[in-house]
Design a protein around this motif. Structure first.
Motif, PDB file in Angstrom:
ATOM      1  N   VAL A   2      47.653  63.629  14.046  1.00 60.86           N
ATOM      2  CA  VAL A   2      47.269  65.017  14.267  1.00 60.86           C
ATOM      3  C   VAL A   2      46.873  65.155  15.729  1.00 60.86           C
ATOM      4  CG1 VAL A   2      45.713  66.886  13.587  1.00 60.86           C
ATOM      5  CG2 VAL A   2      46.400  65.162  11.908  1.00 60.86           C
ATOM      6  N   THR A   3      47.509  66.086  16.434  1.00 60.83           N
ATOM      7  CA  THR A   3      47.235  66.320  17.848  1.00 60.83           C
ATOM      8  C   THR A   3      46.739  67.750  18.014  1.00 60.83           C
ATOM      9  OG1 THR A   3      48.982  64.770  18.470  1.00 60.83           O
ATOM     10  CG2 THR A   3      48.211  66.290  20.176  1.00 60.83           C
ATOM     11  N   ALA A   4      45.595  67.888  18.692  1.00 67.13           N
ATOM     12  CA  ALA A   4      45.022  69.208  18.982  1.00 67.13           C
ATOM     13  C   ALA A   4      45.076  69.452  20.480  1.00 67.13           C
ATOM     14  CB  ALA A   4      43.588  69.274  18.484  1.00 67.13           C
ATOM     15  N   ARG A   5      45.363  70.714  20.839  1.00 67.36           N
ATOM     16  CA  ARG A   5      45.415  71.102  22.250  1.00 67.36           C
ATOM     17  C   ARG A   5      44.595  72.364  22.456  1.00 67.36           C
ATOM     18  NH1 ARG A   5      50.406  69.005  21.154  1.00 67.36           N
ATOM     19  NH2 ARG A   5      51.258  67.554  22.685  1.00 67.36           N
ATOM     20  N   SER A   6      43.787  72.352  23.520  1.00 66.97           N
ATOM     21  CA  SER A   6      43.067  73.562  23.923  1.00 66.97           C
ATOM     22  C   SER A   6      43.028  73.593  25.440  1.00 66.97           C
ATOM     23  CB  SER A   6      41.650  73.594  23.352  1.00 66.97           C
ATOM     24  OG  SER A   6      40.821  72.681  24.019  1.00 66.97           O
ATOM     25  N   GLN A   7      42.804  74.777  25.975  1.00 65.67           N
ATOM     26  CA  GLN A   7      42.850  74.924  27.429  1.00 65.67           C
ATOM     27  C   GLN A   7      41.729  74.151  28.120  1.00 65.67           C
ATOM     28  OE1 GLN A   7      43.252  78.927  28.755  1.00 65.67           O
ATOM     29  NE2 GLN A   7      43.584  78.344  30.869  1.00 65.67           N
ATOM     30  N   SER A   8      40.494  74.248  27.644  1.00 68.79           N
ATOM     31  CA  SER A   8      39.394  73.587  28.349  1.00 68.79           C
ATOM     32  C   SER A   8      39.209  72.127  27.950  1.00 68.79           C
ATOM     33  CB  SER A   8      38.079  74.342  28.135  1.00 68.79           C
ATOM     34  OG  SER A   8      37.620  74.169  26.818  1.00 68.79           O
ATOM     35  N   ALA A   9      39.476  71.796  26.680  1.00 65.42           N
ATOM     36  CA  ALA A   9      39.233  70.422  26.217  1.00 65.42           C
ATOM     37  C   ALA A   9      40.445  69.513  26.372  1.00 65.42           C
ATOM     38  CB  ALA A   9      38.772  70.440  24.763  1.00 65.42           C
ATOM     39  N   GLY A  10      41.608  70.082  26.601  1.00 67.60           N
ATOM     40  CA  GLY A  10      42.798  69.259  26.780  1.00 67.60           C
ATOM     41  C   GLY A  10      43.433  68.851  25.468  1.00 67.60           C
ATOM     42  N   VAL A  11      43.869  67.596  25.386  1.00 72.11           N
ATOM     43  CA  VAL A  11      44.597  67.088  24.227  1.00 72.11           C
ATOM     44  C   VAL A  11      43.820  65.948  23.591  1.00 72.11           C
ATOM     45  CG1 VAL A  11      46.752  66.013  23.468  1.00 72.11           C
ATOM     46  CG2 VAL A  11      46.792  67.692  25.312  1.00 72.11           C
ATOM     47  N   ALA A  12      43.759  65.946  22.259  1.00 74.57           N
ATOM     48  CA  ALA A  12      43.137  64.853  21.510  1.00 74.57           C
ATOM     49  C   ALA A  12      43.987  64.574  20.282  1.00 74.57           C
ATOM     50  CB  ALA A  12      41.719  65.214  21.107  1.00 74.57           C
ATOM     51  N   SER A  13      44.044  63.305  19.866  1.00 75.33           N
ATOM     52  CA  SER A  13      44.828  62.916  18.690  1.00 75.33           C
ATOM     53  C   SER A  13      44.043  61.956  17.818  1.00 75.33           C
ATOM     54  CB  SER A  13      46.134  62.231  19.102  1.00 75.33           C
ATOM     55  OG  SER A  13      46.970  63.121  19.783  1.00 75.33           O
ATOM     56  N   VAL A  14      44.330  62.002  16.525  1.00 80.10           N
ATOM     57  CA  VAL A  14      43.791  61.027  15.571  1.00 80.10           C
ATOM     58  C   VAL A  14      44.928  60.607  14.654  1.00 80.10           C
ATOM     59  CG1 VAL A  14      41.408  61.855  15.587  1.00 80.10           C
ATOM     60  CG2 VAL A  14      43.018  62.787  13.935  1.00 80.10           C
ATOM     61  N   GLU A  15      44.772  59.435  14.060  1.00 74.83           N
ATOM     62  CA  GLU A  15      45.758  58.946  13.108  1.00 74.83           C
ATOM     63  C   GLU A  15      45.097  58.676  11.774  1.00 74.83           C
ATOM     64  OE1 GLU A  15      47.712  55.554  14.835  1.00 74.83           O
ATOM     65  OE2 GLU A  15      49.022  56.822  16.055  1.00 74.83           O
ATOM     66  N   ILE A  16      45.810  59.018  10.709  1.00 69.52           N
ATOM     67  CA  ILE A  16      45.373  58.763   9.340  1.00 69.52           C
ATOM     68  C   ILE A  16      46.501  58.001   8.666  1.00 69.52           C
ATOM     69  CG2 ILE A  16      44.704  59.803   7.151  1.00 69.52           C
ATOM     70  CD1 ILE A  16      43.878  62.303   8.786  1.00 69.52           C
ATOM     71  N   THR A  17      46.180  56.928   7.980  1.00 73.11           N
ATOM     72  CA  THR A  17      47.187  56.134   7.290  1.00 73.11           C
ATOM     73  C   THR A  17      47.300  56.598   5.847  1.00 73.11           C
ATOM     74  OG1 THR A  17      46.680  54.237   8.690  1.00 73.11           O
ATOM     75  CG2 THR A  17      47.899  53.795   6.661  1.00 73.11           C
ATOM     76  N   ALA A  18      48.514  56.942   5.435  1.00 74.10           N
ATOM     77  CA  ALA A  18      48.798  57.303   4.046  1.00 74.10           C
ATOM     78  C   ALA A  18      49.412  56.073   3.384  1.00 74.10           C
ATOM     79  CB  ALA A  18      49.751  58.489   3.990  1.00 74.10           C
ATOM     80  N   GLN A  19      48.682  55.516   2.410  1.00 74.05           N
ATOM     81  CA  GLN A  19      49.122  54.280   1.751  1.00 74.05           C
ATOM     82  C   GLN A  19      49.552  54.559   0.324  1.00 74.05           C
ATOM     83  OE1 GLN A  19      45.800  51.580   2.035  1.00 74.05           O
ATOM     84  NE2 GLN A  19      46.547  50.754   3.970  1.00 74.05           N
ATOM     85  N   SER A  20      50.552  53.830  -0.130  1.00 71.08           N
ATOM     86  CA  SER A  20      50.998  53.939  -1.511  1.00 71.08           C
ATOM     87  C   SER A  20      49.933  53.377  -2.432  1.00 71.08           C
ATOM     88  CB  SER A  20      52.292  53.160  -1.728  1.00 71.08           C
ATOM     89  OG  SER A  20      53.331  53.730  -0.973  1.00 71.08           O
ATOM     90  N   ALA A  21      49.651  54.102  -3.512  1.00 73.71           N
ATOM     91  CA  ALA A  21      48.702  53.621  -4.515  1.00 73.71           C
ATOM     92  C   ALA A  21      49.450  52.737  -5.506  1.00 73.71           C
ATOM     93  CB  ALA A  21      48.058  54.797  -5.228  1.00 73.71           C
ATOM     94  N   PRO A  22      48.763  51.759  -6.109  1.00 74.57           N
ATOM     95  CA  PRO A  22      49.419  50.946  -7.141  1.00 74.57           C
ATOM     96  C   PRO A  22      49.913  51.842  -8.276  1.00 74.57           C
ATOM     97  CG  PRO A  22      47.270  50.041  -6.570  1.00 74.57           C
ATOM     98  CD  PRO A  22      47.402  51.357  -5.872  1.00 74.57           C
ATOM     99  N   HIS A  23      51.011  51.477  -8.891  1.00 73.70           N
ATOM    100  CA  HIS A  23      51.591  52.256  -9.977  1.00 73.70           C
ATOM    101  C   HIS A  23      50.580  52.435 -11.107  1.00 73.70           C
ATOM    102  CE1 HIS A  23      54.683  54.031 -12.402  1.00 73.70           C
ATOM    103  NE2 HIS A  23      54.455  53.167 -13.365  1.00 73.70           N
ATOM    104  N   ASN A  24      50.382  53.675 -11.539  1.00 76.52           N
ATOM    105  CA  ASN A  24      49.458  54.041 -12.619  1.00 76.52           C
ATOM    106  C   ASN A  24      48.015  53.643 -12.350  1.00 76.52           C
ATOM    107  OD1 ASN A  24      51.362  55.310 -14.175  1.00 76.52           O
ATOM    108  ND2 ASN A  24      51.928  53.456 -15.272  1.00 76.52           N
ATOM    109  N   ALA A  25      47.613  53.514 -11.086  1.00 78.08           N
ATOM    110  CA  ALA A  25      46.235  53.117 -10.769  1.00 78.08           C
ATOM    111  C   ALA A  25      45.235  54.138 -11.285  1.00 78.08           C
ATOM    112  CB  ALA A  25      46.071  52.942  -9.267  1.00 78.08           C
ATOM    113  N   ALA A  26      45.563  55.411 -11.224  1.00 77.41           N
ATOM    114  CA  ALA A  26      44.626  56.446 -11.671  1.00 77.41           C
ATOM    115  C   ALA A  26      44.516  56.477 -13.193  1.00 77.41           C
ATOM    116  CB  ALA A  26      45.053  57.806 -11.144  1.00 77.41           C
ATOM    117  N   ALA A  27      45.550  56.012 -13.896  1.00 77.21           N
ATOM    118  CA  ALA A  27      45.544  56.074 -15.351  1.00 77.21           C
ATOM    119  C   ALA A  27      44.888  54.857 -15.996  1.00 77.21           C
ATOM    120  CB  ALA A  27      46.971  56.221 -15.863  1.00 77.21           C
TER     121      ALA A  27
END
Length: 123
Positions: free
Chosen positions: A88-113
């Motif tokens: 995710v990258t955010a841009r603003s005139q006074s603060a400039g540019v900032a980015s963060v990363e989030i990892t989306a991982q596969s859950a084990p099959h039927n882990a919620a069940a």
């Protein structure tokens, strides 16, 4: 920018929250800095909503641009279901540019069940 979690499930029922703040060099939020911020999301997620707690805003929550309120805004992302890194990258005139990363991982099959059925009361 600060994600609520650095790692989420790659599941379309999951949400990721990213706080956006206009801050000075010491990390203090500029409470009087209400300025336009644009977002870019890359990777296996979509921008579900982007907005603030401004009580009288006429800006839509579904766009990629929004003005901060008291220096803050919030982005809500939904994973596509595929694992990978979301940037995710955010841009603003006074603060400039900032980015963060989030990892989306596969859950084990039927882990919620999977749970201990013996703990469920029966009638």
């Amino acid at each position: 920018m600060c994600p609520e979690q650095a790692c989420i499930r790659a599941d379309q029922d999951e949400l990721a929250f990213v706080a956006i703040e206009i801050a000075d060099s010491d990390g203090v939020v500029e409470m009087l800095a209400d300025e336009r911020v644009s977002l870019e999301v890359a990777g296996p997620a979509t921008l579900l909503g982007f907005g603030t707690a401004a009580p009288a805003s006429e800006e839509p929550f579904t766009g990629i641009e929004h003005s901060t309120f008291r220096g803050r805004a919030l982005a809500i992302l939904r994973p596509t279901g595929e694992p990978g890194v979301v940037r995710v990258t955010a841009r603003s005139q006074s603060a400039g540019v900032a980015s963060v990363e989030i990892t989306a991982q596969s859950a084990p099959h039927n882990a919620a069940a999977e749970y201990d059925r013996s703990a469920v009361p029966t009638q």
